[in-house]
Design a protein around this motif. Structure first.
Motif, PDB file in Angstrom:
ATOM      1  N   LEU A 106      28.469  42.732  35.811  1.00  0.00           N
ATOM      2  CA  LEU A 106      28.865  43.215  37.134  1.00  0.00           C
ATOM      3  C   LEU A 106      28.451  42.154  38.143  1.00  0.00           C
ATOM      4  CD1 LEU A 106      28.822  46.773  38.371  1.00  0.00           C
ATOM      5  CD2 LEU A 106      27.943  45.005  39.890  1.00  0.00           C
ATOM      6  N   PHE A 107      29.378  41.747  39.015  1.00  0.00           N
ATOM      7  CA  PHE A 107      29.120  40.624  39.909  1.00  0.00           C
ATOM      8  C   PHE A 107      29.799  40.824  41.252  1.00  0.00           C
ATOM      9  CE2 PHE A 107      33.043  39.791  37.702  1.00  0.00           C
ATOM     10  CZ  PHE A 107      33.844  39.107  38.593  1.00  0.00           C
ATOM     11  N   PHE A 108      29.377  40.021  42.219  1.00  0.00           N
ATOM     12  CA  PHE A 108      29.969  40.034  43.547  1.00  0.00           C
ATOM     13  C   PHE A 108      29.752  38.663  44.169  1.00  0.00           C
ATOM     14  CE2 PHE A 108      25.717  41.831  43.741  1.00  0.00           C
ATOM     15  CZ  PHE A 108      25.089  41.075  44.717  1.00  0.00           C
ATOM     16  N   HIS A 109      30.358  38.464  45.337  1.00  0.00           N
ATOM     17  CA  HIS A 109      30.205  37.192  46.034  1.00  0.00           C
ATOM     18  C   HIS A 109      29.114  37.274  47.090  1.00  0.00           C
ATOM     19  CE1 HIS A 109      33.475  35.011  44.204  1.00  0.00           C
ATOM     20  NE2 HIS A 109      34.196  36.111  44.281  1.00  0.00           N
ATOM     21  N   ASN A 110      28.370  36.194  47.212  1.00  0.00           N
ATOM     22  CA  ASN A 110      27.444  35.992  48.320  1.00  0.00           C
ATOM     23  C   ASN A 110      27.905  34.727  49.042  1.00  0.00           C
ATOM     24  OD1 ASN A 110      26.580  33.982  46.533  1.00  0.00           O
ATOM     25  ND2 ASN A 110      24.664  34.992  46.052  1.00  0.00           N
ATOM     26  N   PHE A 111      27.105  34.226  49.962  1.00  0.00           N
ATOM     27  CA  PHE A 111      27.509  33.047  50.715  1.00  0.00           C
ATOM     28  C   PHE A 111      26.306  32.171  50.997  1.00  0.00           C
ATOM     29  CE2 PHE A 111      28.566  30.599  54.512  1.00  0.00           C
ATOM     30  CZ  PHE A 111      29.801  30.092  54.168  1.00  0.00           C
ATOM     31  N   ARG A 119      31.058  30.235  49.332  1.00  0.00           N
ATOM     32  CA  ARG A 119      30.581  31.455  48.707  1.00  0.00           C
ATOM     33  C   ARG A 119      30.051  31.136  47.320  1.00  0.00           C
ATOM     34  NH1 ARG A 119      35.856  35.204  47.369  1.00  0.00           N
ATOM     35  NH2 ARG A 119      37.087  33.633  46.305  1.00  0.00           N
ATOM     36  N   GLY A 120      29.238  32.045  46.834  1.00  0.00           N
ATOM     37  CA  GLY A 120      28.707  31.934  45.495  1.00  0.00           C
ATOM     38  C   GLY A 120      29.065  33.170  44.701  1.00  0.00           C
ATOM     39  N   LEU A 121      28.796  33.115  43.432  1.00  0.00           N
ATOM     40  CA  LEU A 121      28.998  34.274  42.574  1.00  0.00           C
ATOM     41  C   LEU A 121      27.621  34.748  42.140  1.00  0.00           C
ATOM     42  CD1 LEU A 121      31.823  34.785  40.136  1.00  0.00           C
ATOM     43  CD2 LEU A 121      29.532  35.385  39.399  1.00  0.00           C
TER      44      LEU A 121
END
Length: 159
Positions: free
Chosen positions: A66-71, A78-80
């Protein structure tokens, strides 16, 4: 051989089962508050907060990520961020975890991410050893800070 595919709404119950199994492994069996409705909304609602992948071997679900984007303001990209990675005990050591991480790395590159990051419990030496083998490095000078529950309410001035 492990197949990796995007999770669908039909996978919500399986994802929740994996989350609960992960909580047991991480010594927090009673900490899971998520339910099928909250997961379905978070993953497949009008404004998804996260995405998930399912690992399958011979058509059987054996793990998830389970993942989302950050910055990152420093690199301007952005990062993962990998929130959870779990592989069932019977499937461990057969490549499902590596396949999930490789798939996530490809997503990160395809989406122009500058980083792929996650956290690991400091006592989880099998995971740490595995992460070192794939080239992950610890962020030794950084610690995670968290505000939750009553402290979150108080910080927001809503007590």
């Amino acid at each position: 051989m492990t197949d990796i595919r995007p999770a669908t709404h039909a996978d919500v119950a399986t994802i929740l089962r994996f989350i609960r199994e992960l909580a047991v492994y991480e010594r927090e069996p009673d900490a899971v508050e998520a339910n099928e409705s909250s997961l379905a909304l978070a993953l497949f609602g009008e404004h998804p907060a996260a995405e998930a992948l399912i690992a399958e071997v011979a058509g059987e679900s054996v793990g998830f990520a389970l993942f989302f984007h950050n910055f990152s303001t420093w690199i301007g990209k952005r990062g993962l961020y990998l929130e959870d990675l779990y592989v069932t005990p019977d499937a461990r050591g057969q490549g499902a975890g590596r396949a999930l991480l490789a798939h996530l790395a490809a997503i990160a590159l395809d989406r122009g991410c500058g980083r792929f990051e996650w956290s690991v419990l400091d006592w989880n030496t099998p995971a740490i050893d595995f992460y070192r083998k794939i080239g992950a490095v610890p962020m030794e000078e950084w610690t995670i800070q968290r505000v939750t529950g009553d402290a979150l309410v108080q910080l927001a001035g809503r007590n």
